[in-house]
Design an enzyme around this catalytic site. Sequence first.
Site, PDB file in Angstrom:
ATOM      1  CE  LYS A  44     -37.930  -6.804  30.758  1.00 32.42           C
ATOM      2  NZ  LYS A  44     -39.128  -7.199  29.972  1.00 32.42           N
ATOM      3  NE  ARG A  96     -45.371  -8.868  25.682  1.00 30.74           N
ATOM      4  CZ  ARG A  96     -44.326  -9.411  25.047  1.00 30.74           C
ATOM      5  NH1 ARG A  96     -43.420 -10.095  25.731  1.00 30.74           N
ATOM      6  NH2 ARG A  96     -44.178  -9.251  23.733  1.00 30.74           N
ATOM      7  NE  ARG A 110     -35.071 -15.538  31.722  1.00 36.65           N
ATOM      8  CZ  ARG A 110     -35.746 -14.537  31.169  1.00 36.65           C
ATOM      9  NH1 ARG A 110     -36.585 -13.834  31.930  1.00 36.65           N
ATOM     10  NH2 ARG A 110     -35.613 -14.242  29.891  1.00 36.65           N
ATOM     11  CD  GLU A 156     -44.483  -8.603  30.787  1.00 34.18           C
ATOM     12  OE1 GLU A 156     -43.874  -7.720  30.165  1.00 34.18           O
ATOM     13  OE2 GLU A 156     -44.214  -9.818  30.702  1.00 34.18           O
ATOM     14  CB  THR A 182     -43.215 -13.740  26.725  1.00 31.39           C
ATOM     15  OG1 THR A 182     -42.669 -13.458  28.018  1.00 31.39           O
ATOM     16  CG2 THR A 182     -44.676 -14.109  26.861  1.00 31.39           C
ATOM     17  NE  ARG A 197     -41.122  -5.427  25.134  1.00 29.92           N
ATOM     18  CZ  ARG A 197     -41.167  -4.673  26.237  1.00 29.92           C
ATOM     19  NH1 ARG A 197     -41.293  -3.371  26.151  1.00 29.92           N
ATOM     20  NH2 ARG A 197     -41.090  -5.236  27.434  1.00 29.92           N
ATOM     21  CG  HIS A 222     -36.221  -6.119  25.562  1.00 31.63           C
ATOM     22  ND1 HIS A 222     -37.003  -5.011  25.808  1.00 31.63           N
ATOM     23  CD2 HIS A 222     -36.673  -7.096  26.392  1.00 31.63           C
ATOM     24  CE1 HIS A 222     -37.897  -5.306  26.745  1.00 31.63           C
ATOM     25  NE2 HIS A 222     -37.716  -6.562  27.105  1.00 31.63           N
TER      26      HIS A 222
END
Length: 234
Positions: A148, A30, A189, A28, A210, A55, A122
Amino acid sequence: MFEEFVLTASTADLSEEPRAREHADAVEFRMDLANSPLVQLDAYDGELPLLVTNRASWEGGEAEDLGRYDALSTAIGHAAVAAVDVELAALRGNAPEGERSHATALRDTAREEDVDVVVSVHDFESTPEPGALVDLLTDAAGEGDVGKLATTAAAPADALAMIEATHEATAAGHRVATMCMGEPGRHTRAVTPIYGSKIGYAPVDSADATAPGQYPLATLRRLVDGLRDGGADA
């Protein structure tokens, strides 16, 4: 890309990719945390496919304006980029002005490029009850290829709610990626992949986390594989 569980190494530095290969299935990237992210992408010659994330600040990241979409549109043109993250709030019009049109255009471009779209939510304050979590996952998965959902756990019951929602959404045919942030939910997780979660996130080094509660990459790989193999190595 996400037919099976994919463990991503979250990083803002693509030079870490060789160190991630032993344990990760993808990276991923970022972009919102990176120095010269498009320059890094141009130079990338690693083996692992990339999930690119840029993001927004209103969703916990560091990208401050709509220019993040231009960067993402450029990024998904790179052969190594297999998936892109887009916030559900942007696609649903629940974000700052201008976000929706840019987000839907990015999704359309991703589909033209055969790039998977991870639609993310989120919650940095709490974990709703299981029914609300399932609704969020259903909405997110319906807008993209994977929904997600990362919430914040304050107690074991929050972790249990996420596990339950993961199982229910997966049983309904949705592809999801789920986890609880924070220490009380850290174990999700490793556990939610058993119930259908398709993506895990972990830094190569714990100092580069992160999100709250992330395991280091090698640890999460060991935990997930150990649980899937019957717990022998967990």
